[in-house]
Design an enzyme around this catalytic site. Sequence first.
Site, PDB file in Angstrom:
ATOM      1  N   ARG A 147      78.746  -8.075 -33.888  1.00 36.85           N
ATOM      2  CA  ARG A 147      77.391  -9.406 -33.506  1.00 36.85           C
ATOM      3  C   ARG A 147      77.274 -11.076 -34.652  1.00 36.85           C
ATOM      4  O   ARG A 147      78.269 -10.793 -36.194  1.00 36.85           O
ATOM      5  CB  ARG A 147      76.392  -8.488 -34.197  1.00 36.85           C
ATOM      6  CG  ARG A 147      75.927  -7.158 -32.863  1.00 36.85           C
ATOM      7  CD  ARG A 147      75.639  -8.079 -32.072  1.00 36.85           C
ATOM      8  NE  ARG A 147      75.060  -6.717 -30.846  1.00 36.85           N
ATOM      9  CZ  ARG A 147      76.165  -6.183 -29.953  1.00 36.85           C
ATOM     10  NH1 ARG A 147      77.042  -6.931 -29.617  1.00 36.85           N
ATOM     11  NH2 ARG A 147      75.231  -5.756 -28.466  1.00 36.85           N
ATOM     12  N   HIS A 202      81.261 -13.877 -26.210  1.00 31.31           N
ATOM     13  CA  HIS A 202      80.684 -12.631 -25.648  1.00 31.31           C
ATOM     14  C   HIS A 202      81.066 -11.651 -24.446  1.00 31.31           C
ATOM     15  O   HIS A 202      80.739 -11.306 -23.579  1.00 31.31           O
ATOM     16  CB  HIS A 202      79.318 -12.513 -25.452  1.00 31.31           C
ATOM     17  CG  HIS A 202      78.514 -10.970 -25.608  1.00 31.31           C
ATOM     18  ND1 HIS A 202      77.369 -10.848 -26.169  1.00 31.31           N
ATOM     19  CD2 HIS A 202      79.098  -9.806 -25.536  1.00 31.31           C
ATOM     20  CE1 HIS A 202      77.410  -9.195 -26.774  1.00 31.31           C
ATOM     21  NE2 HIS A 202      78.112  -8.694 -26.770  1.00 31.31           N
TER      22      HIS A 202
HETATM   23  P1  NAP Z   1      80.065   2.979 -34.126  1.00 24.88           P
HETATM   24  O1  NAP Z   1      80.082   3.500 -33.974  1.00 24.88           O
HETATM   25  O2  NAP Z   1      78.254   3.152 -34.981  1.00 24.88           O
HETATM   26  O3  NAP Z   1      80.996   2.251 -35.504  1.00 24.88           O
HETATM   27  C1  NAP Z   1      79.815   1.300 -36.910  1.00 24.88           C
HETATM   28  C2  NAP Z   1      80.357   1.302 -38.019  1.00 24.88           C
HETATM   29  O4  NAP Z   1      80.267   0.276 -38.588  1.00 24.88           O
HETATM   30  C3  NAP Z   1      81.115   2.771 -38.175  1.00 24.88           C
HETATM   31  O5  NAP Z   1      82.801   1.894 -38.835  1.00 24.88           O
HETATM   32  C4  NAP Z   1      79.545   2.450 -39.769  1.00 24.88           C
HETATM   33  O6  NAP Z   1      79.952   3.109 -40.425  1.00 24.88           O
HETATM   34  C5  NAP Z   1      80.110   0.670 -39.908  1.00 24.88           C
HETATM   35  N1  NAP Z   1      78.428   0.559 -40.770  1.00 24.88           N
HETATM   36  C6  NAP Z   1      77.528   0.809 -39.765  1.00 24.88           C
HETATM   37  N2  NAP Z   1      77.158  -0.251 -41.212  1.00 24.88           N
HETATM   38  C7  NAP Z   1      77.689  -0.364 -42.186  1.00 24.88           C
HETATM   39  C8  NAP Z   1      76.961  -1.354 -43.732  1.00 24.88           C
HETATM   40  N3  NAP Z   1      75.643  -1.451 -43.927  1.00 24.88           N
HETATM   41  N4  NAP Z   1      78.394  -1.176 -43.831  1.00 24.88           N
HETATM   42  C9  NAP Z   1      79.579  -0.745 -43.860  1.00 24.88           C
HETATM   43  N5  NAP Z   1      79.921  -0.129 -43.131  1.00 24.88           N
HETATM   44  C10 NAP Z   1      78.829  -0.121 -41.913  1.00 24.88           C
HETATM   45  O7  NAP Z   1      79.620   1.327 -33.457  1.00 24.88           O
HETATM   46  P2  NAP Z   1      80.750   0.621 -32.072  1.00 24.88           P
HETATM   47  O8  NAP Z   1      80.742   1.130 -30.858  1.00 24.88           O
HETATM   48  O9  NAP Z   1      82.074   0.742 -33.200  1.00 24.88           O
HETATM   49  O10 NAP Z   1      80.326  -1.120 -32.057  1.00 24.88           O
HETATM   50  C11 NAP Z   1      80.293  -1.912 -33.311  1.00 24.88           C
HETATM   51  C12 NAP Z   1      79.399  -2.878 -32.209  1.00 24.88           C
HETATM   52  O11 NAP Z   1      80.551  -3.775 -31.609  1.00 24.88           O
HETATM   53  C13 NAP Z   1      78.681  -2.751 -31.857  1.00 24.88           C
HETATM   54  O12 NAP Z   1      77.218  -2.287 -32.809  1.00 24.88           O
HETATM   55  C14 NAP Z   1      78.825  -3.832 -31.325  1.00 24.88           C
HETATM   56  O13 NAP Z   1      77.706  -4.646 -32.230  1.00 24.88           O
HETATM   57  C15 NAP Z   1      79.455  -4.236 -31.110  1.00 24.88           C
HETATM   58  N6  NAP Z   1      80.243  -4.389 -29.750  1.00 24.88           N
HETATM   59  C16 NAP Z   1      80.432  -5.174 -29.622  1.00 24.88           C
HETATM   60  C17 NAP Z   1      81.243  -5.908 -27.626  1.00 24.88           C
HETATM   61  C18 NAP Z   1      81.890  -6.985 -27.495  1.00 24.88           C
HETATM   62  O14 NAP Z   1      81.424  -7.091 -26.819  1.00 24.88           O
HETATM   63  N7  NAP Z   1      81.402  -8.598 -28.263  1.00 24.88           N
HETATM   64  C19 NAP Z   1      81.243  -4.484 -27.487  1.00 24.88           C
HETATM   65  C20 NAP Z   1      80.553  -3.407 -27.858  1.00 24.88           C
HETATM   66  C21 NAP Z   1      79.972  -3.737 -28.778  1.00 24.88           C
HETATM   67  P3  NAP Z   1      80.061   5.161 -40.401  1.00 24.88           P
HETATM   68  O15 NAP Z   1      81.278   5.330 -39.727  1.00 24.88           O
HETATM   69  O16 NAP Z   1      80.153   5.127 -42.196  1.00 24.88           O
HETATM   70  O17 NAP Z   1      78.441   4.683 -40.000  1.00 24.88           O
END
Ligand code: NAP
Length: 311
Positions: free
Chosen positions: A226, A274
């Site tokens: 993000r 994006h």
């Molecule tokens: P997810 O499964 O919720 O994983 C988020 C990760 O971030 C987890 O490992 C979490 O730690 C870690 N995290 C959250 N807050 C943190 C903090 N304060 N300090 C350290 N680590 C932290 O999400 P995901 O499905 O992998 O997706 C990640 C992000 O990718 C989404 O939120 C979205 O913004 C982005 N995204 C972008 C696209 C694009 O096309 N560009 C597409 C899809 C998603 P824990 O494991 O300990 O919970």
Amino acid sequence: MVNILFAGGSHRWPQYQAPLRHALDAAGLSEAVLATDLPPAEVDYIVYAPTPDGFTDFTPYTRCKAVLSLWAGVEKIVGNASLTMPLTRMVDDGLRAGMIEWVTGQVLRHHLGIDRLLANQSGDWRPEVPPLARDRPVTILGLGALGAACAGSLTALGFPVTGWSRRPKDLPGLTCLSGPDGLTEALRRAEILVLLLPATPETDSLLDAARLSLLPEGAVILNPGRGTLIDDDALLDALDSGAIGHATLDVVRQEPLPPEHRFWAHPRVTVSPHVASETRPDTASEIIAENVRRAEAGEPLLHLVDRAAGY
Ligand code: NAP
């Protein structure tokens, strides 16, 4: 009778109608009504994505048992006070595959110096052989559904991967770190840094001037997470000085990125509008249907958002 409102945007309805219907039928929910227009008080589930013409007040949906987000990132609705029912986010194979391809492709682009080859039209014949993947440390901030999947792909290619997450983790083949000291260590190692954290108050401007200065000279940043994760002014300063070699930004604070924004013309920035990974209607529909089936059967929902953590 189960009533499902599709509130993912009128432009997405033609892509989703058939796959959702098919997935609901396959999940034993052929009786379920699926429509874009239902009386709010009769809606049992909302398939949701924030759209400019969509609604943000969930108060009239008094019977609604769950809001099922089509997006992985839920920062636009997680703090919505009118959304009091359970909220799930999207984790699906298509989204995961797309992100693996984008991250792996971008890491290889920078690792192999492909930009230099593309720019070389002057007959320059001075070989600059890149190191092997095993000598190129990569760090991924965020080891969730997408970060962990990308780490798996990169370790399979031989990259030494360090990951950082909020809670301590133990994942095969990579070094897992957490906490402030873990972040410092993860950044110090990162010749290529991948951001796959969610947008939350805790992650806002996580990559500020102080943390950018921890990265090795000339490090490359890939941000498919993000835009809010980065302090843009600090990044531009670091790019101007050459401390950061390149930034490939799939997400930015203001989308679409305004034409006058410095990122567009900066020689060390690639704007990727994006496109890293999109929710795929066929695989996403299976997750939506499975969650409706689970809710109807009294089983726990998949991919529930932790409202306190914000993701
Ligand atoms: P997810 O499964 O919720 O994983 C988020 C990760 O971030 C987890 O490992 C979490 O730690 C870690 N995290 C959250 N807050 C943190 C903090 N304060 N300090 C350290 N680590 C932290 O999400 P995901 O499905 O992998 O997706 C990640 C992000 O990718 C989404 O939120 C979205 O913004 C982005 N995204 C972008 C696209 C694009 O096309 N560009 C597409 C899809 C998603 P824990 O494991 O300990 O919970």
